[in-house]
Motif scaffolding. Structure first.
Motif, PDB file in Angstrom:
ATOM      1  N   MET A  96       0.825  -1.191   0.000  1.00 15.63           N
ATOM      2  CA  MET A  96       0.000   0.000   0.000  1.00 15.63           C
ATOM      3  C   MET A  96       0.866   1.251   0.000  1.00 15.63           C
ATOM      4  O   MET A  96       0.553   2.218  -0.691  1.00 15.63           O
ATOM      5  CB  MET A  96      -0.908  -0.050   1.236  1.00 15.63           C
ATOM      6  CG  MET A  96      -1.923   1.022   1.265  1.00 15.63           C
ATOM      7  SD  MET A  96      -3.032   0.730  -0.093  1.00 15.63           S
ATOM      8  CE  MET A  96      -4.054   2.114  -0.008  1.00 15.63           C
ATOM      9  N   GLU A  97       1.930   1.226   0.750  1.00 15.66           N
ATOM     10  CA  GLU A  97       2.785   2.397   0.843  1.00 15.66           C
ATOM     11  C   GLU A  97       3.454   2.709  -0.501  1.00 15.66           C
ATOM     12  O   GLU A  97       3.603   3.868  -0.873  1.00 15.66           O
ATOM     13  CB  GLU A  97       3.858   2.171   1.905  1.00 15.66           C
ATOM     14  CG  GLU A  97       4.626   3.423   2.263  1.00 15.66           C
ATOM     15  CD  GLU A  97       5.515   3.213   3.465  1.00 15.66           C
ATOM     16  OE1 GLU A  97       6.601   3.798   3.474  1.00 15.66           O
ATOM     17  OE2 GLU A  97       5.117   2.465   4.370  1.00 15.66           O
ATOM     18  N   ARG A  98       3.813   1.683  -1.255  1.00 21.90           N
ATOM     19  CA  ARG A  98       4.409   1.904  -2.570  1.00 21.90           C
ATOM     20  C   ARG A  98       3.429   2.568  -3.518  1.00 21.90           C
ATOM     21  O   ARG A  98       3.795   3.415  -4.320  1.00 21.90           O
ATOM     22  CB  ARG A  98       4.867   0.580  -3.173  1.00 21.90           C
ATOM     23  CG  ARG A  98       6.120   0.044  -2.559  1.00 21.90           C
ATOM     24  CD  ARG A  98       6.524  -1.222  -3.251  1.00 21.90           C
ATOM     25  NE  ARG A  98       7.712  -1.774  -2.639  1.00 21.90           N
ATOM     26  CZ  ARG A  98       8.239  -2.911  -2.976  1.00 21.90           C
ATOM     27  NH1 ARG A  98       7.679  -3.641  -3.932  1.00 21.90           N
ATOM     28  NH2 ARG A  98       9.320  -3.362  -2.391  1.00 21.90           N
ATOM     29  N   CYS A  99       2.169   2.177  -3.427  1.00 18.76           N
ATOM     30  CA  CYS A  99       1.139   2.765  -4.282  1.00 18.76           C
ATOM     31  C   CYS A  99       0.962   4.253  -3.961  1.00 18.76           C
ATOM     32  O   CYS A  99       0.859   5.076  -4.869  1.00 18.76           O
ATOM     33  CB  CYS A  99      -0.178   2.016  -4.113  1.00 18.76           C
ATOM     34  SG  CYS A  99      -1.486   2.618  -5.174  1.00 18.76           S
ATOM     35  N   ILE A 100       0.943   4.590  -2.697  1.00 16.57           N
ATOM     36  CA  ILE A 100       0.810   5.993  -2.305  1.00 16.57           C
ATOM     37  C   ILE A 100       2.001   6.799  -2.797  1.00 16.57           C
ATOM     38  O   ILE A 100       1.850   7.923  -3.283  1.00 16.57           O
ATOM     39  CB  ILE A 100       0.637   6.107  -0.778  1.00 16.57           C
ATOM     40  CG1 ILE A 100      -0.717   5.534  -0.380  1.00 16.57           C
ATOM     41  CG2 ILE A 100       0.770   7.550  -0.316  1.00 16.57           C
ATOM     42  CD1 ILE A 100      -0.931   5.405   1.097  1.00 16.57           C
ATOM     43  N   ASN A 101       3.200   6.219  -2.716  1.00 19.77           N
ATOM     44  CA  ASN A 101       4.386   6.923  -3.215  1.00 19.77           C
ATOM     45  C   ASN A 101       4.336   7.107  -4.723  1.00 19.77           C
ATOM     46  O   ASN A 101       4.784   8.125  -5.238  1.00 19.77           O
ATOM     47  CB  ASN A 101       5.651   6.182  -2.808  1.00 19.77           C
ATOM     48  CG  ASN A 101       5.935   6.326  -1.329  1.00 19.77           C
ATOM     49  OD1 ASN A 101       5.514   7.287  -0.705  1.00 19.77           O
ATOM     50  ND2 ASN A 101       6.634   5.358  -0.780  1.00 19.77           N
ATOM     51  N   LYS A 102       3.801   6.130  -5.458  1.00 19.26           N
ATOM     52  CA  LYS A 102       3.659   6.280  -6.907  1.00 19.26           C
ATOM     53  C   LYS A 102       2.678   7.390  -7.238  1.00 19.26           C
ATOM     54  O   LYS A 102       2.865   8.131  -8.204  1.00 19.26           O
ATOM     55  CB  LYS A 102       3.185   4.971  -7.535  1.00 19.26           C
ATOM     56  CG  LYS A 102       4.265   3.927  -7.629  1.00 19.26           C
ATOM     57  CD  LYS A 102       3.736   2.690  -8.295  1.00 19.26           C
ATOM     58  CE  LYS A 102       4.782   1.615  -8.378  1.00 19.26           C
ATOM     59  NZ  LYS A 102       4.291   0.406  -9.044  1.00 19.26           N
TER      60      LYS A 102
END
Length: 45
Positions: free
Chosen positions: A1-7
C-alpha cells in the motif's frame, strides 16, 4: 500500500495539490490510478 501511495505522490500535481476544487483533485487521482494500473498490466519478460 505504501508503494502505491508513493507512486501517486510522484505526480507533482497530486503531491502539491495545485487543483483548487476537490472534483479536479479527485479526477487527477483517478487518472493517476488508472495509469498505474494500466502500466501494471504490461507483460514482464
Amino acid at each position: 500500500m505504501e508503494r502505491c501511495i508513493n507512486k501517486i505522490k510522484d505526480w507533482r500535481g497530486l503531491a502539491t495539490r495545485y487543483d483548487k476544487s476537490s472534483a479536479d483533485y479527485l479526477a487527477g487521482l483517478h487518472l493517476r490510478g488508472s495509469l498505474i494500473w494500466i502500466r501494471s498490466l504490461r507483460p514482464t519478460g
